[in-house]
Design a protein around this motif. Structure first.
Motif, PDB file in Angstrom:
ATOM      1  N   PHE A 116      12.177   4.499 -10.980  1.00  0.00           N
ATOM      2  CA  PHE A 116      11.424   3.246 -11.047  1.00  0.00           C
ATOM      3  C   PHE A 116      10.830   3.007  -9.658  1.00  0.00           C
ATOM      4  N   SER A 117       9.542   2.690  -9.598  1.00  0.00           N
ATOM      5  CA  SER A 117       8.885   2.431  -8.311  1.00  0.00           C
ATOM      6  C   SER A 117       7.972   1.217  -8.429  1.00  0.00           C
ATOM      7  N   LEU A 118       7.941   0.405  -7.378  1.00  0.00           N
ATOM      8  CA  LEU A 118       7.046  -0.739  -7.296  1.00  0.00           C
ATOM      9  C   LEU A 118       5.971  -0.473  -6.258  1.00  0.00           C
ATOM     10  N   GLY A 119       4.753  -0.950  -6.543  1.00  0.00           N
ATOM     11  CA  GLY A 119       3.663  -0.811  -5.591  1.00  0.00           C
ATOM     12  C   GLY A 119       2.841  -2.083  -5.507  1.00  0.00           C
ATOM     13  N   LYS A 120       2.334  -2.363  -4.326  1.00  0.00           N
ATOM     14  CA  LYS A 120       1.426  -3.496  -4.114  1.00  0.00           C
ATOM     15  C   LYS A 120       0.290  -2.993  -3.241  1.00  0.00           C
ATOM     16  N   ASN A 149       0.818  -1.217   0.000  1.00  0.00           N
ATOM     17  CA  ASN A 149       0.000   0.000   0.000  1.00  0.00           C
ATOM     18  C   ASN A 149       0.849   1.263   0.000  1.00  0.00           C
ATOM     19  N   SER A 150       1.976   1.187  -0.707  1.00  0.00           N
ATOM     20  CA  SER A 150       2.884   2.327  -0.806  1.00  0.00           C
ATOM     21  C   SER A 150       3.749   2.158  -2.057  1.00  0.00           C
ATOM     22  N   LEU A 151       4.296   3.254  -2.544  1.00  0.00           N
ATOM     23  CA  LEU A 151       5.248   3.185  -3.647  1.00  0.00           C
ATOM     24  C   LEU A 151       6.653   3.028  -3.084  1.00  0.00           C
ATOM     25  N   GLN A 152       7.354   2.023  -3.552  1.00  0.00           N
ATOM     26  CA  GLN A 152       8.728   1.753  -3.133  1.00  0.00           C
ATOM     27  C   GLN A 152       9.657   2.155  -4.277  1.00  0.00           C
ATOM     28  N   VAL A 153      10.429   3.198  -4.086  1.00  0.00           N
ATOM     29  CA  VAL A 153      11.352   3.659  -5.123  1.00  0.00           C
ATOM     30  C   VAL A 153      12.539   2.700  -5.177  1.00  0.00           C
ATOM     31  N   ILE A 154      12.790   2.126  -6.364  1.00  0.00           N
ATOM     32  CA  ILE A 154      13.910   1.196  -6.506  1.00  0.00           C
ATOM     33  C   ILE A 154      15.059   1.787  -7.322  1.00  0.00           C
ATOM     34  N   ILE A 155      14.766   2.801  -8.123  1.00  0.00           N
ATOM     35  CA  ILE A 155      15.794   3.519  -8.885  1.00  0.00           C
ATOM     36  C   ILE A 155      15.412   4.993  -8.903  1.00  0.00           C
ATOM     37  N   SER A 156      16.380   5.871  -8.693  1.00  0.00           N
ATOM     38  CA  SER A 156      16.122   7.305  -8.778  1.00  0.00           C
ATOM     39  C   SER A 156      17.396   8.011  -9.217  1.00  0.00           C
ATOM     40  N   PRO A 157      17.313   9.293  -9.586  1.00  0.00           N
ATOM     41  CA  PRO A 157      18.515  10.022 -10.008  1.00  0.00           C
ATOM     42  C   PRO A 157      19.493  10.315  -8.867  1.00  0.00           C
ATOM     43  N   ASP A 158      19.098  10.054  -7.635  1.00  0.00           N
ATOM     44  CA  ASP A 158      19.969  10.298  -6.481  1.00  0.00           C
ATOM     45  C   ASP A 158      21.166   9.345  -6.531  1.00  0.00           C
ATOM     46  N   ARG A 159      22.353   9.881  -6.698  1.00  0.00           N
ATOM     47  CA  ARG A 159      23.546   9.052  -6.851  1.00  0.00           C
ATOM     48  C   ARG A 159      24.250   8.792  -5.520  1.00  0.00           C
ATOM     49  N   GLU A 210      25.432   6.414  -2.327  1.00  0.00           N
ATOM     50  CA  GLU A 210      26.124   5.126  -2.334  1.00  0.00           C
ATOM     51  C   GLU A 210      25.165   3.946  -2.274  1.00  0.00           C
ATOM     52  N   ASP A 211      24.068   4.086  -1.536  1.00  0.00           N
ATOM     53  CA  ASP A 211      23.147   2.975  -1.332  1.00  0.00           C
ATOM     54  C   ASP A 211      21.994   2.961  -2.333  1.00  0.00           C
ATOM     55  N   ASN A 212      22.002   3.867  -3.278  1.00  0.00           N
ATOM     56  CA  ASN A 212      20.877   4.001  -4.196  1.00  0.00           C
ATOM     57  C   ASN A 212      21.210   3.449  -5.578  1.00  0.00           C
ATOM     58  N   LEU A 213      20.236   2.833  -6.231  1.00  0.00           N
ATOM     59  CA  LEU A 213      20.406   2.441  -7.626  1.00  0.00           C
ATOM     60  C   LEU A 213      20.054   3.630  -8.510  1.00  0.00           C
ATOM     61  N   TRP A 214      20.915   3.934  -9.465  1.00  0.00           N
ATOM     62  CA  TRP A 214      20.688   5.067 -10.360  1.00  0.00           C
ATOM     63  C   TRP A 214      21.173   4.735 -11.769  1.00  0.00           C
ATOM     64  N   LEU A 215      20.605   5.445 -12.728  1.00  0.00           N
ATOM     65  CA  LEU A 215      20.952   5.287 -14.139  1.00  0.00           C
ATOM     66  C   LEU A 215      21.589   6.558 -14.665  1.00  0.00           C
ATOM     67  N   HIS A 216      22.197   6.445 -15.829  1.00  0.00           N
ATOM     68  CA  HIS A 216      22.648   7.642 -16.542  1.00  0.00           C
ATOM     69  C   HIS A 216      21.452   8.238 -17.286  1.00  0.00           C
ATOM     70  N   GLN A 217      20.475   8.676 -16.505  1.00  0.00           N
ATOM     71  CA  GLN A 217      19.272   9.290 -17.021  1.00  0.00           C
ATOM     72  C   GLN A 217      18.458   9.785 -15.821  1.00  0.00           C
ATOM     73  N   ASP A 218      17.660  10.825 -16.036  1.00  0.00           N
ATOM     74  CA  ASP A 218      16.771  11.317 -14.970  1.00  0.00           C
ATOM     75  C   ASP A 218      15.544  10.418 -14.934  1.00  0.00           C
ATOM     76  N   ALA A 219      15.684   9.261 -14.327  1.00  0.00           N
ATOM     77  CA  ALA A 219      14.633   8.248 -14.328  1.00  0.00           C
ATOM     78  C   ALA A 219      14.365   7.736 -12.928  1.00  0.00           C
TER      79      ALA A 219
END
Length: 237
Positions: free
Chosen positions: A166-170, A143-153, A155-164
């Motif tokens: 990704f969030s999962l929700g159940k 019942n919440s959005l879990q951010v799995i990828i964000s532009p925040d670089r 150390e503990d965050n997954l990030w891409l070479h793009q302003d993107a």
């Protein structure tokens, strides 16, 4: 507000026996001039690989590649000697940059593995290839959005070479959630993993998707318990 609907049964499909793959966007032998990409989101494949089978060594360059395992386990190897097992609730990203060679095999000899492989067009070319992988607690997306990828670089965050993002929700049936456009020029692509929900006047079922752009706020209404992936990316031309 602009929207585009991709129904589950309109996706491209390839059945190679050992591999069953649904293509939301043009990929391999599936081509639709109206379904090349959604902004920086270039490939969205829903793959199921039989036990003991997989993709042999093959090259990639200048693409951000995300693998999300839904069921089973996927074994990754590459030309740097890296070897990883990606399991359910794991997310792996690969910045192909100047070039990588890797293989992906079902880590089980008997059970199928189902995973999403998603390609995002980078905002910087010819970067040094990199890998990152993280396990996410499924309880955090109840019942919440879990951010799995964000532009925040960080150390503990997954990030891409793009302003993107990704969030999962159940979400349980009857729940609602407002989603907001991240910034001007950013679009949102919502893919229903299972269940049923309503958004922007559309009812979406399992493996249906909707792309939204030029909007402020939209409400997601969950009709039947649902899991979904929300991807926010720049709306490249």
């Amino acid at each position: 507000m602009k929207k585009i609907i991709h129904r589950a049964d309109t996706r491209g499909f390839a059945n190679h026996g050992w591999l069953k793959s649904h293509h939301t966007f043009s990929f391999a032998n599936y081509y639709d001039p109206n379904r090349i990409h959604f902004g920086a989101l270039r490939v969205f494949n829903d793959d199921s690989v039989k036990g003991g089978m997989g993709f042999g060594a093959h090259p990639h360059d200048n693409m951000e590649i995300v693998s999300i395992v839904l069921d089973g386990a996927l074994e990754h190897r590459d030309n740097t000697g890296k070897q990883e097992i990606i399991k359910k609730n794991d997310v792996q990203l690969m910045s192909a940059g100047t070039g990588v060679i890797h293989s992906e095999f079902n880590a089980s000899k008997t059970e199928d593995v189902n995973f999403l492989q998603i390609w995002v067009i980078p905002n910087e070319r010819n970067v040094t290839p990199r890998y990152a992988q993280k396990t996410f607690d499924p309880a955090t997306r109840e019942n919440s959005l879990q951010v799995i990828i964000s532009p925040d670089r960080s150390e503990d965050n997954l990030w891409l070479h793009q302003d993107a993002w990704f969030s999962l929700g159940k979400f349980d049936a009857g729940k609602t959630l407002d989603i907001t456009q991240k910034a001007a020029g950013i679009g949102s692509y919502l893919f229903v993993l299972n269940g049923e929900l309503e958004v922007a006047g559309e009812t979406l079922g399992t493996r249906d998707a909707i792309g939204l752009s030029d909007y402020d706020v939209e409400t997601i209404k969950v009709n039947k318990s649902a899991e979904f992936l929300l991807i926010d990316v720049p709306m490249l031309q």
